[in-house]
Design a protein around this motif. Structure first.
Motif, PDB file in Angstrom:
ATOM      1  N   THR A  10       0.807  -1.226   0.000  1.00 29.78           N
ATOM      2  CA  THR A  10       0.000   0.000   0.000  1.00 29.78           C
ATOM      3  C   THR A  10       0.840   1.277   0.000  1.00 29.78           C
ATOM      4  O   THR A  10       0.595   2.178  -0.819  1.00 29.78           O
ATOM      5  CB  THR A  10      -0.974  -0.001   1.198  1.00 29.78           C
ATOM      6  OG1 THR A  10      -1.755  -1.202   1.176  1.00 29.78           O
ATOM      7  CG2 THR A  10      -1.904   1.199   1.123  1.00 29.78           C
ATOM      8  N   LEU A  55       2.288   1.825  -3.417  1.00 27.35           N
ATOM      9  CA  LEU A  55       1.309   2.249  -4.416  1.00 27.35           C
ATOM     10  C   LEU A  55       1.138   3.766  -4.389  1.00 27.35           C
ATOM     11  O   LEU A  55       0.991   4.403  -5.439  1.00 27.35           O
ATOM     12  CB  LEU A  55      -0.033   1.569  -4.162  1.00 27.35           C
ATOM     13  CG  LEU A  55      -0.243   0.191  -4.780  1.00 27.35           C
ATOM     14  CD1 LEU A  55      -1.634  -0.325  -4.444  1.00 27.35           C
ATOM     15  CD2 LEU A  55      -0.047   0.219  -6.289  1.00 27.35           C
ATOM     16  N   TRP A  56       1.143   4.341  -3.199  1.00 23.63           N
ATOM     17  CA  TRP A  56       1.026   5.793  -3.115  1.00 23.63           C
ATOM     18  C   TRP A  56       2.271   6.469  -3.665  1.00 23.63           C
ATOM     19  O   TRP A  56       2.190   7.562  -4.251  1.00 23.63           O
ATOM     20  CB  TRP A  56       0.758   6.221  -1.671  1.00 23.63           C
ATOM     21  CG  TRP A  56      -0.675   5.984  -1.297  1.00 23.63           C
ATOM     22  CD1 TRP A  56      -1.183   4.996  -0.508  1.00 23.63           C
ATOM     23  CD2 TRP A  56      -1.797   6.743  -1.768  1.00 23.63           C
ATOM     24  NE1 TRP A  56      -2.547   5.090  -0.452  1.00 23.63           N
ATOM     25  CE2 TRP A  56      -2.955   6.156  -1.201  1.00 23.63           C
ATOM     26  CE3 TRP A  56      -1.934   7.858  -2.596  1.00 23.63           C
ATOM     27  CZ2 TRP A  56      -4.222   6.648  -1.457  1.00 23.63           C
ATOM     28  CZ3 TRP A  56      -3.201   8.358  -2.847  1.00 23.63           C
ATOM     29  CH2 TRP A  56      -4.330   7.755  -2.282  1.00 23.63           C
ATOM     30  N   LEU A 100      -5.998   1.106 -11.708  1.00 21.12           N
ATOM     31  CA  LEU A 100      -5.013   0.795 -10.670  1.00 21.12           C
ATOM     32  C   LEU A 100      -3.634   0.583 -11.292  1.00 21.12           C
ATOM     33  O   LEU A 100      -2.626   1.043 -10.748  1.00 21.12           O
ATOM     34  CB  LEU A 100      -5.439  -0.454  -9.896  1.00 21.12           C
ATOM     35  CG  LEU A 100      -4.467  -0.941  -8.818  1.00 21.12           C
ATOM     36  CD1 LEU A 100      -4.368   0.087  -7.690  1.00 21.12           C
ATOM     37  CD2 LEU A 100      -4.892  -2.294  -8.265  1.00 21.12           C
ATOM     38  N   ALA A 135      -1.850   3.510 -11.762  1.00 20.85           N
ATOM     39  CA  ALA A 135      -1.575   4.191 -10.482  1.00 20.85           C
ATOM     40  C   ALA A 135      -2.410   5.451 -10.322  1.00 20.85           C
ATOM     41  O   ALA A 135      -1.935   6.487  -9.838  1.00 20.85           O
ATOM     42  CB  ALA A 135      -0.091   4.510 -10.340  1.00 20.85           C
ATOM     43  N   VAL A 194      -6.451   3.431  -5.951  1.00 23.30           N
ATOM     44  CA  VAL A 194      -5.483   3.279  -4.865  1.00 23.30           C
ATOM     45  C   VAL A 194      -6.141   3.590  -3.523  1.00 23.30           C
ATOM     46  O   VAL A 194      -5.879   2.928  -2.507  1.00 23.30           O
ATOM     47  CB  VAL A 194      -4.243   4.166  -5.102  1.00 23.30           C
ATOM     48  CG1 VAL A 194      -3.307   4.129  -3.891  1.00 23.30           C
ATOM     49  CG2 VAL A 194      -3.492   3.712  -6.353  1.00 23.30           C
TER      50      VAL A 194
END
Length: 413
Positions: free
Chosen positions: A240, A243-244, A371, A374, A379
């Motif tokens: 997680t 991903l940011w 997703l 991105a 997200v």
């Protein structure tokens, strides 16, 4: 009058069950990101090769799944043969797979309801229907869908037929590893653990002998070694933060052609992935130790097994470097069994599982392309989903810690 009411309730449950299966199967053809892809692009070629003299996964070559996973794939290939002239190879295999999963689920649903289901069993039935509807086609078009009904029947038979329960959970673990967590919880919580352990060992020994006879050697445990090369998958809980970083351009999402998954490429991602498996094992050991202490102090099986099973299954998901969306289907089983065994304390975990199913479907397949780019919205959804997995683990551990103990329970099943 009472008999008519029971009959009406059963008709409603079965009607909803069949309608949701039909709808879920159909959405696999409609939703984006090809949620049926694994079935037609991977399972069908594997089964075709095995039936036509080609390589046999798990036997002649190392495979990512335990060897019994090939059985439903082969069964689907055989079932699909009469449909090929009408639907073609791919269409016939997909329809046959949906029929097979629905039939297996129907058997488990029949075991759950019986002829006159108690309130808890009816509630569990409605929960299963809702979870399937919310999770969508990923709940049907993956090998995990075969293990769910097997694990449900095994859990339902835990108290009445522990040896049969152990056999079913062991078979489930030889299809996809996760039912082994339920077996482990049962071995800790039940007083019939030696009978269950002997049964599980005998089933495993029988499977291994058959595999040796068929020609498997080093491939027998290949499903364990094949996982070691995986990187940190984008849907994993631990991915997680990365991903940011990808959202702001500080990390990349890359496709692994070896593992056929999308993974995180960023400084520190490999290190995080490397510690997850040892951490998973450590947490599982602690949970088992807590459960064993509760058992020794007289905890009742119906109070101890559900939170222990849920905690172990969530641990397998939350501390996994793989984050496949179908993993959420695993949660249906301990939640359903919790409703059956201890309905008054099952509401919170059951609602969390339903929320996890809905959020997972929003990520995959509905927003998966976004997703992979991105984009912020998917997200955010995935981050909330992963946060709820951690919350569910905390709820399970809290419930496990609160299981009462009493010397008067030492002989209870």
């Amino acid at each position: 009058m009472i008999a008519r009411r029971h009959a009406t309730r059963l008709v409603l449950l079965w009607s909803a069950f069949l309608a949701v299966h039909a709808l879920t199967a159909a959405t696999g053809w409609i939703y984006p990101s090809q949620p049926m892809g694994d079935v037609v692009l991977v399972y069908e070629p594997w089964s075709t090769a095995a039936l036509t003299g080609g390589p046999i996964v798990g036997i002649t070559e190392t495979w990512v799944y335990p060897q019994l996973a090939l059985a439903p794939m082969l069964a689907t290939k055989i079932l699909s043969a009469p449909l090929v002239p009408v639907l073609g190879v791919a269409g016939a295999y997909l329809v046959a797979w949906a029929v097979l999963v629905t039939a297996l689920d129907a058997v488990a649903f029949a075991f759950l309801l019986g002829r006159r289901p108690a309130t808890g069993h009816r509630a569990a039935g409605w929960f299963w229907i809702a979870a399937l509807l919310l999770l969508g086609p990923i709940a049907m078009y993956r090998i995990d869908a075969v293990t769910v009904p097997i694990a449900i029947v095994g859990g339902l038979w835990l108290l009445r037929r522990p040896a049969v329960a152990a056999a079913l959970l062991t078979i489930g673990a030889w299809i996809k590893i996760w039912p082994g967590a339920l077996l482990l919880a049962a071995l800790v919580a039940a007083r019939t653990r030696m009978r269950m352990l002997i049964t599980a060992a005998a089933v495993t020994a029988g499977i291994v002998v058959v595999l040796f006879v068929l020609g498997a050697d080093d491939e027998i445990l290949g499903f364990l070694t094949e996982q070691t090369g995986r990187g940190l998958q984008i849907e994993a809980v631990a991915a997680t933060p990365f991903l940011w970083l990808a959202v702001v351009g500080a990390a990349r999402i890359e496709y692994s052609f070896d593992i056929l998954t999308f993974q995180i490429a960023a400084p520190g991602a490999d290190a995080v992935g490397a510690i997850l498996t040892p951490l998973m094992v450590l947490v599982a050991v602690v949970l088992v130790a807590v459960g064993a202490r509760k058992t020794m102090r007289g905890a009742a099986v119906a109070r101890l097994f559900p939170p222990l099973a849920m905690s172990l299954v969530v641990t397998l998901i939350a501390l996994n470097k793989v984050g496949s969306p179908q993993f959420q289907s695993w949660l249906i089983v301990p939640a359903l069994l919790w409703i059956v065994m201890d309905r008054t304390r099952a509401a919170a975990p059951a609602l969390l599982v339903l929320a996890l199913c809905a959020l997972t479907c929003l990520v995959y397949p509905l927003n998966y392309d976004a997703l992979l780019r991105a984009e912020a919205l998917p997200v955010v959804i995935l981050s909330v989903r992963n946060a709820l997995l951690v919350v569910l683990l905390a709820v399970g551990i809290r419930a496990l810690a609160r299981v009462p103990v009493s010397a008067s329970n030492t002989n209870r099943e």
